[in-house]
Design a protein around this motif. Structure first.
Motif, PDB file in Angstrom:
ATOM      1  N   PRO A 188      95.343  46.814  61.904  1.00 35.67           N
ATOM      2  CA  PRO A 188      96.543  47.185  61.140  1.00 35.67           C
ATOM      3  C   PRO A 188      96.308  48.363  60.209  1.00 35.67           C
ATOM      4  O   PRO A 188      95.183  48.604  59.777  1.00 35.67           O
ATOM      5  CB  PRO A 188      96.831  45.925  60.302  1.00 35.67           C
ATOM      6  CG  PRO A 188      96.109  44.824  60.972  1.00 35.67           C
ATOM      7  CD  PRO A 188      94.912  45.435  61.606  1.00 35.67           C
ATOM      8  N   LEU A 189      97.390  49.058  59.923  1.00 27.08           N
ATOM      9  CA  LEU A 189      97.351  50.196  59.001  1.00 27.08           C
ATOM     10  C   LEU A 189      97.052  49.721  57.576  1.00 27.08           C
ATOM     11  O   LEU A 189      96.469  50.441  56.782  1.00 27.08           O
ATOM     12  CB  LEU A 189      98.702  50.907  59.042  1.00 27.08           C
ATOM     13  CG  LEU A 189      98.871  52.185  58.261  1.00 27.08           C
ATOM     14  CD1 LEU A 189      98.016  53.282  58.853  1.00 27.08           C
ATOM     15  CD2 LEU A 189     100.333  52.596  58.254  1.00 27.08           C
ATOM     16  N   LEU A 190      97.459  48.480  57.264  1.00 28.93           N
ATOM     17  CA  LEU A 190      97.277  47.938  55.912  1.00 28.93           C
ATOM     18  C   LEU A 190      96.231  46.833  55.916  1.00 28.93           C
ATOM     19  O   LEU A 190      96.136  46.074  56.878  1.00 28.93           O
ATOM     20  CB  LEU A 190      98.596  47.355  55.385  1.00 28.93           C
ATOM     21  CG  LEU A 190      99.753  48.324  55.201  1.00 28.93           C
ATOM     22  CD1 LEU A 190     101.014  47.566  54.818  1.00 28.93           C
ATOM     23  CD2 LEU A 190      99.430  49.360  54.133  1.00 28.93           C
ATOM     24  N   GLU A 191      95.451  46.776  54.855  1.00 27.48           N
ATOM     25  CA  GLU A 191      94.494  45.687  54.653  1.00 27.48           C
ATOM     26  C   GLU A 191      94.606  45.244  53.191  1.00 27.48           C
ATOM     27  O   GLU A 191      94.954  46.052  52.321  1.00 27.48           O
ATOM     28  CB  GLU A 191      93.047  46.164  54.907  1.00 27.48           C
ATOM     29  CG  GLU A 191      92.707  46.520  56.336  1.00 27.48           C
ATOM     30  CD  GLU A 191      92.336  45.294  57.191  1.00 27.48           C
ATOM     31  OE1 GLU A 191      92.257  44.164  56.655  1.00 27.48           O
ATOM     32  OE2 GLU A 191      92.120  45.501  58.409  1.00 27.48           O
ATOM     33  N   PRO A 192      94.258  43.992  52.908  1.00 29.79           N
ATOM     34  CA  PRO A 192      94.179  43.582  51.499  1.00 29.79           C
ATOM     35  C   PRO A 192      93.133  44.439  50.796  1.00 29.79           C
ATOM     36  O   PRO A 192      92.104  44.774  51.389  1.00 29.79           O
ATOM     37  CB  PRO A 192      93.712  42.125  51.571  1.00 29.79           C
ATOM     38  CG  PRO A 192      93.807  41.714  52.987  1.00 29.79           C
ATOM     39  CD  PRO A 192      93.893  42.933  53.839  1.00 29.79           C
ATOM     40  N   ILE A 193      93.380  44.780  49.568  1.00 26.10           N
ATOM     41  CA  ILE A 193      92.514  45.720  48.855  1.00 26.10           C
ATOM     42  C   ILE A 193      91.080  45.213  48.748  1.00 26.10           C
ATOM     43  O   ILE A 193      90.134  46.005  48.741  1.00 26.10           O
ATOM     44  CB  ILE A 193      93.109  46.039  47.456  1.00 26.10           C
ATOM     45  CG1 ILE A 193      92.373  47.197  46.789  1.00 26.10           C
ATOM     46  CG2 ILE A 193      93.082  44.830  46.554  1.00 26.10           C
ATOM     47  CD1 ILE A 193      92.706  48.527  47.359  1.00 26.10           C
ATOM     48  N   ASP A 194      90.881  43.894  48.713  1.00 23.95           N
ATOM     49  CA  ASP A 194      89.523  43.339  48.528  1.00 23.95           C
ATOM     50  C   ASP A 194      88.584  43.767  49.648  1.00 23.95           C
ATOM     51  O   ASP A 194      87.380  43.880  49.437  1.00 23.95           O
ATOM     52  CB  ASP A 194      89.509  41.806  48.500  1.00 23.95           C
ATOM     53  CG  ASP A 194      90.808  41.212  48.021  1.00 23.95           C
ATOM     54  OD1 ASP A 194      91.637  41.973  47.496  1.00 23.95           O
ATOM     55  OD2 ASP A 194      90.985  40.004  48.191  1.00 23.95           O
ATOM     56  N   VAL A 195      89.132  43.961  50.838  1.00 21.31           N
ATOM     57  CA  VAL A 195      88.290  44.331  51.970  1.00 21.31           C
ATOM     58  C   VAL A 195      87.529  45.619  51.674  1.00 21.31           C
ATOM     59  O   VAL A 195      86.391  45.784  52.066  1.00 21.31           O
ATOM     60  CB  VAL A 195      89.151  44.496  53.241  1.00 21.31           C
ATOM     61  CG1 VAL A 195      88.332  45.072  54.375  1.00 21.31           C
ATOM     62  CG2 VAL A 195      89.731  43.155  53.650  1.00 21.31           C
ATOM     63  N   TYR A 196      88.167  46.519  50.937  1.00 16.40           N
ATOM     64  CA  TYR A 196      87.511  47.775  50.601  1.00 16.40           C
ATOM     65  C   TYR A 196      86.718  47.673  49.311  1.00 16.40           C
ATOM     66  O   TYR A 196      85.641  48.247  49.184  1.00 16.40           O
ATOM     67  CB  TYR A 196      88.542  48.899  50.498  1.00 16.40           C
ATOM     68  CG  TYR A 196      89.366  49.023  51.740  1.00 16.40           C
ATOM     69  CD1 TYR A 196      88.773  49.441  52.923  1.00 16.40           C
ATOM     70  CD2 TYR A 196      90.704  48.678  51.759  1.00 16.40           C
ATOM     71  CE1 TYR A 196      89.505  49.526  54.085  1.00 16.40           C
ATOM     72  CE2 TYR A 196      91.450  48.764  52.920  1.00 16.40           C
ATOM     73  CZ  TYR A 196      90.847  49.189  54.077  1.00 16.40           C
ATOM     74  OH  TYR A 196      91.572  49.270  55.221  1.00 16.40           O
ATOM     75  N   THR A 202      85.672  51.000  59.151  1.00 19.69           N
ATOM     76  CA  THR A 202      84.536  50.080  59.187  1.00 19.69           C
ATOM     77  C   THR A 202      84.852  48.667  58.663  1.00 19.69           C
ATOM     78  O   THR A 202      84.513  47.685  59.326  1.00 19.69           O
ATOM     79  CB  THR A 202      83.339  50.698  58.437  1.00 19.69           C
ATOM     80  OG1 THR A 202      83.128  52.013  58.965  1.00 19.69           O
ATOM     81  CG2 THR A 202      82.096  49.877  58.636  1.00 19.69           C
ATOM     82  N   PRO A 203      85.500  48.506  57.502  1.00 21.58           N
ATOM     83  CA  PRO A 203      85.805  47.142  57.054  1.00 21.58           C
ATOM     84  C   PRO A 203      86.712  46.380  58.029  1.00 21.58           C
ATOM     85  O   PRO A 203      86.508  45.190  58.250  1.00 21.58           O
ATOM     86  CB  PRO A 203      86.498  47.360  55.713  1.00 21.58           C
ATOM     87  CG  PRO A 203      86.004  48.674  55.241  1.00 21.58           C
ATOM     88  CD  PRO A 203      85.849  49.497  56.482  1.00 21.58           C
ATOM     89  N   ALA A 235      83.700  39.813  62.830  1.00 19.83           N
ATOM     90  CA  ALA A 235      83.304  38.583  62.123  1.00 19.83           C
ATOM     91  C   ALA A 235      84.189  37.411  62.540  1.00 19.83           C
ATOM     92  O   ALA A 235      83.709  36.291  62.724  1.00 19.83           O
ATOM     93  CB  ALA A 235      83.387  38.796  60.610  1.00 19.83           C
ATOM     94  N   ALA A 236      85.492  37.683  62.734  1.00 13.94           N
ATOM     95  CA  ALA A 236      86.427  36.615  63.103  1.00 13.94           C
ATOM     96  C   ALA A 236      86.079  36.013  64.458  1.00 13.94           C
ATOM     97  O   ALA A 236      86.376  34.847  64.720  1.00 13.94           O
ATOM     98  CB  ALA A 236      87.854  37.157  63.105  1.00 13.94           C
ATOM     99  N   PHE A 268      81.883  38.562  55.453  1.00 11.70           N
ATOM    100  CA  PHE A 268      83.037  37.750  55.842  1.00 11.70           C
ATOM    101  C   PHE A 268      82.648  36.289  56.068  1.00 11.70           C
ATOM    102  O   PHE A 268      83.366  35.533  56.728  1.00 11.70           O
ATOM    103  CB  PHE A 268      83.690  38.339  57.101  1.00 11.70           C
ATOM    104  CG  PHE A 268      84.335  39.676  56.841  1.00 11.70           C
ATOM    105  CD1 PHE A 268      85.646  39.762  56.372  1.00 11.70           C
ATOM    106  CD2 PHE A 268      83.634  40.842  57.032  1.00 11.70           C
ATOM    107  CE1 PHE A 268      86.230  40.996  56.120  1.00 11.70           C
ATOM    108  CE2 PHE A 268      84.215  42.085  56.778  1.00 11.70           C
ATOM    109  CZ  PHE A 268      85.514  42.163  56.322  1.00 11.70           C
ATOM    110  N   GLY A 269      81.486  35.879  55.544  1.00 12.78           N
ATOM    111  CA  GLY A 269      81.123  34.468  55.553  1.00 12.78           C
ATOM    112  C   GLY A 269      80.543  33.967  56.861  1.00 12.78           C
ATOM    113  O   GLY A 269      80.486  32.773  57.098  1.00 12.78           O
ATOM    114  N   VAL A 270      80.118  34.891  57.726  1.00 11.02           N
ATOM    115  CA  VAL A 270      79.452  34.469  58.960  1.00 11.02           C
ATOM    116  C   VAL A 270      78.021  35.000  58.915  1.00 11.02           C
ATOM    117  O   VAL A 270      77.673  35.786  58.042  1.00 11.02           O
ATOM    118  CB  VAL A 270      80.180  34.995  60.214  1.00 11.02           C
ATOM    119  CG1 VAL A 270      81.579  34.430  60.298  1.00 11.02           C
ATOM    120  CG2 VAL A 270      80.227  36.521  60.219  1.00 11.02           C
TER     121      VAL A 270
END
Length: 441
Positions: free
Chosen positions: A44-52, A83-84, A91-92, A307-309
RNA sequence: GCGGAUGUAGCUCAGUUUGGUUAGAGCGCUGGAUUGUGGCUCCGGAGGCCGUGGGUUCGAGUCCCAUCAUUCGCCCCA
């Protein structure tokens, strides 16, 4: 008051002639990486800010991303890099992906920066990443593809240099060899990054400031040994014995046997500080007017773990469209720009109905045909065809329709032939086949 | 975010130093002449809030301030 026709600052309008160049670049990228077995994805074009925020420096994220709060009160950002996102995707599906996982994307990104030569606010990048291989073969593959991409655009290896370093070597050098603490090491890395932009005297002065007056004399002496190292063989003994050099040696041997003779070891190459964990590299444009890093990449084994994996080794790189265009321009490698339309049909007199029927028949044979339906005089129609850079004009009038012999004009050569329908189709096909395999497109 | 340069016709620019009637050129565009064939020739035409806003002045494309944009550097560049 009328509306402004300018595009948004740092973002470009692409007219057909611009889009031809972009398509050529994207097609070439896609062709090369697919040849190495990479498969396309998108995010997606948008990601939650935390990813960056988790990955990059905080100030970079807040100052250089386009971000806003959505209607659900979530803070989101327009992606400033891939990259994120690709790390999140891998990771998913950490357990189910086939490894080695070879992925690529060609996507647009936005960063709120001041536009200048080679940098825009909206830009397009090819992202190539290889997941799941710990050994140096992965690094070799990614660097080889970087080389293959530039070669595919017709570049000679004299036109660019691949500079290579290893983050583990940098860390060892900063901590063990130069004896710097974390803060000093950070400053020294930034200084190395600036090395080619400042004078040797300034470099020395700033290095002295970082060392502090007491250790400066020995520190500077060690530093000058490092900077003077033209190859791995020149490195001081303490560094030369380090294990990471084995990887580098294998890497250079592999590149050499692949004919890549423009790869150079560069102890001063840093590439930011953030997340690289092994080999880093940058491709430099050797054109005098353009001498700078075009793109780069490296190994970042730590990101998937965020990402917890379980962590996963990754090597990646990301060439951008803007820099590549500067490179192609500087080395005179821009392709000739030609319309995707094969034939511009010039209609004489009252022959529009017959012309349209002929156009349909040509299209059934895979020929791209634009019919001039304007009813204008002959010379106006010809001017339109020339302006569009169409390779062929076809003249259709009453005589042609009754004889079923038409005049096909080669616009560039300014020559014309009287041909039957079948001969027109084969002429156009021959032309297309030739221009598709040539250096030009 | 900081500094320099530049904004006049669709494009490339002149005119700004020293304020003074209707703001120019080349190319392009457009209409016509001549050609069943453009990148020849000839004749005509359209097109400019001189980036935008304010100020000084009897008068501003020209001087002053601000602002926006383009561009080159710096910072940054995930």
């Amino acid at each position: 008051m009328s509306l402004d026709t300018n595009s948004y600052r740092g973002a470009r309008d692409l007219y057909p002639e611009d889009m031809r160049l972009r398509n050529y670049i994207f097609n070439t990228w896609r062709q090369v990486v697919e040849r190495y077995g990479y498969e396309e994805y998108d995010a997606p074009l948008l990601e939650p800010i935390d990813v960056y925020a988790a990955k990059s420096g905080e100030e970079i994220v807040s100052e250089q991303t386009y971000q806003f709060t959505d209607r659900g009160d979530r803070t989101v950002a327009i992606r400033p890099e891939m990259t994120p996102s690709v790390s999140r995707m891998v990771a998913a599906r950490r357990q189910e992906m086939p490894y080695p996982a070879r992925l690529f994307s060609i996507s647009n990104f936005m960063r709120y920066e001041r536009p200048q030569k080679g940098r825009e606010r909206e830009f397009w990048q090819l992202n190539v990443d290889l997941f799941g291989v710990e050994n140096i073969a992965a690094d070799i593959e990614i660097i080889t593809i970087s080389d293959a991409i530039l070669r595919a655009f017709g570049a000679d290896r004299k036109m660019y240099t691949i500079r290579i370093n290893d983050r583990r070597l940098t860390d060892f050098m900063m901590t063990n060899y130069l004896g710097l603490d974390v803060i000093q090491a950070n400053l020294m890395i930034k200084l190395f990054d600036r090395k080619n932009k400042i004078s040797p005297a300034d470099f020395k002065q700033q290095a002295e400031d970082i060392f502090g007056t007491e250790v400066a004399p020995t520190g500077l002496a060690k530093l000058s040994k490092l900077i003077g190292a033209k190859s791995m063989a020149d490195l001081p003994r303490e560094l030369a014995d380090s294990d990471t050099l084995d990887d580098l040696k294998k890497l250079f041997a592999a590149l050499k046997s692949a004919g890549i003779n423009n790869a150079k070891f560069d102890i001063t190459l840093m590439r930011g500080f953030d997340y690289y964990t092994g080999i880093v590299f940058e491709v430099f444009d050797e054109a005098p007017e353009n001498n700078r890093a075009m793109f780069g990449g490296g190994r970042y084994d730590g990101l998937i773990g965020l990402f917890g994996v379980d962590p996963l080794p990754v090597v990646g790189m990301a060439p951008g469209e803007t820099m590549l265009v500067e490179f192609l321009r500087a080395h005179n490698l821009l392709p000739k720009s030609e319309s995707t339309t094969d034939v511009y049909m010039i209609v004489l007199g009252d022959s529009l109905n017959g012309a349209e029927k002929l156009a349909t028949k040509l299209r059934d044979e895979g020929v791209n045909v634009a019919v001039d339906i304007s009813g204008r005089k002959l010379d106006k129609q010809i001017k339109s065809a020339v302006k569009m850079k169409v390779p062929y004009m076809l003249f259709v009038g009453e005589n042609e329709l009754s004889d079923e012999i038409y005049t096909l004009k080669d616009v560039a050569k300014s020559t014309e032939e009287k041909l039957s329908f079948e001969r027109i189709v084969t002429s156009v096909r021959d032309y297309r086949r030739k221009s598709d395999v040539g250096d030009d497109f």
